[in-house]
Design a protein around this motif. Structure first.
Motif, PDB file in Angstrom:
ATOM      1  N   UNK A 131       1.324  -0.026   4.935  1.00 19.66           N
ATOM      2  CA  UNK A 131       0.862   1.180   5.364  1.00 19.66           C
ATOM      3  C   UNK A 131       1.072   2.242   4.277  1.00 19.66           C
ATOM      4  N   UNK A 132       2.322   2.101   3.719  1.00 19.26           N
ATOM      5  CA  UNK A 132       2.912   3.298   2.969  1.00 19.26           C
ATOM      6  C   UNK A 132       1.873   3.187   1.529  1.00 19.26           C
ATOM      7  N   UNK A 133       1.520   2.034   0.818  1.00 20.92           N
ATOM      8  CA  UNK A 133       0.898   1.927  -0.320  1.00 20.92           C
ATOM      9  C   UNK A 133      -0.500   2.216   0.051  1.00 20.92           C
ATOM     10  N   UNK A 134      -1.181   1.870   0.843  1.00 22.55           N
ATOM     11  CA  UNK A 134      -2.677   1.784   1.051  1.00 22.55           C
ATOM     12  C   UNK A 134      -3.084   2.813   1.882  1.00 22.55           C
ATOM     13  N   UNK A 135      -2.545   3.035   2.962  1.00 18.06           N
ATOM     14  CA  UNK A 135      -3.358   3.836   4.020  1.00 18.06           C
ATOM     15  C   UNK A 135      -2.449   5.154   3.874  1.00 18.06           C
ATOM     16  N   UNK A 136      -1.283   5.438   3.745  1.00 18.70           N
ATOM     17  CA  UNK A 136      -0.677   6.749   3.616  1.00 18.70           C
ATOM     18  C   UNK A 136      -0.851   7.230   2.167  1.00 18.70           C
TER      19      UNK A 136
END
Length: 219
Positions: free
Chosen positions: A26-31
């Motif tokens: 979530x932190x790397x790709x989505x956010x």
């Protein structure tokens, strides 16, 4: 949500993946919206989420700077980080380097510090505890409030992560694991009967990566 265990992983490694791995994804790709060729800094790279974040960012083609303590430098380097900063010997916020994404998993530096190593149009992703420089009693919430304050005046994005697992996230992690791009790091395993010792190690001795409790199958 259920996903098949990635082929090639032990049950202990697979058990270490869902929460920490999804948070990192979530932190790397989505956010963070990390893309090939971008520069990414992970503060807290030797923790459960951090070890996944370094590997996922590399899998997406990023140049990764990983921040960790002295004892974990070689571990983090083995995960593929392009540059490892020992925070006990060097202040990474004073390096002069700029990154497209700064993923903070520690909460030990102020948003102003983190913005100094962020590109003018970069993204700051906050996920983790800590009370930062001001000793705020509201911890991560206080960090988030301070990070938002300059928002109308700068192009930098700010995202406070709220990890919610989906089947798609688990499937993506499974694919990354089966391709060899991501290998869960398990620091120690404990039998269920030693759960208090596991919690003590986790909280008092600054465990690296993940600690797994095993449950023996009957008969």
């Amino acid at each position: 949500m259920v996903e098949h265990k990635p082929a090639g992983l032990t049950f202990e490694q697979a058990a270490a993946m869902p929460l920490a791995g999804v948070t990192a994804l979530l932190g790397v790709r989505d956010a963070g919206r990390v893309a090939e060729g971008q520069k990414v800094l992970v503060n807290g790279a030797s923790g459960g989420v951090g070890t996944f974040a370094v590997q996922i960012a590399k899998a997406f083609g990023a140049e990764v700077t990983a921040v960790c303590g002295t004892r974990d430098v070689e571990l983090v380097r083995s995960l593929g980080a392009d540059r490892v900063v020992d925070h006990e010997a060097q202040d990474f916020t004073a390096s002069g380097s700029r990154h497209h994404v700064v993923f903070d998993l520690v909460g030990n530096r102020s948003p102003a510090d983190l913005r100094r190593v962020l590109a003018p149009d970069g993204t700051l992703v906050l996920s983790g505890g800590g009370v930062s420089d001001g000793g705020s009693l509201i911890g991560p919430m206080g960090l988030g409030v301070r990070a938002r304050l300059p928002a109308p005046l700068v192009r930098q994005r700010f995202v406070q992560l709220n990890a919610k697992t989906s089947r798609e996230h688990l499937a993506t992690l499974r694919g990354l694991a089966e391709s060899g791009a991501v290998v869960p790091v398990v620091d120690r395993t404990y039998p269920l009967s030693e759960a208090p010792e596991a919690i003590g190690y986790l909280e008092l001795e600054h465990a690296r990566a993940k600690v797994v409790i095993t449950v023996a199958q009957p008969g």
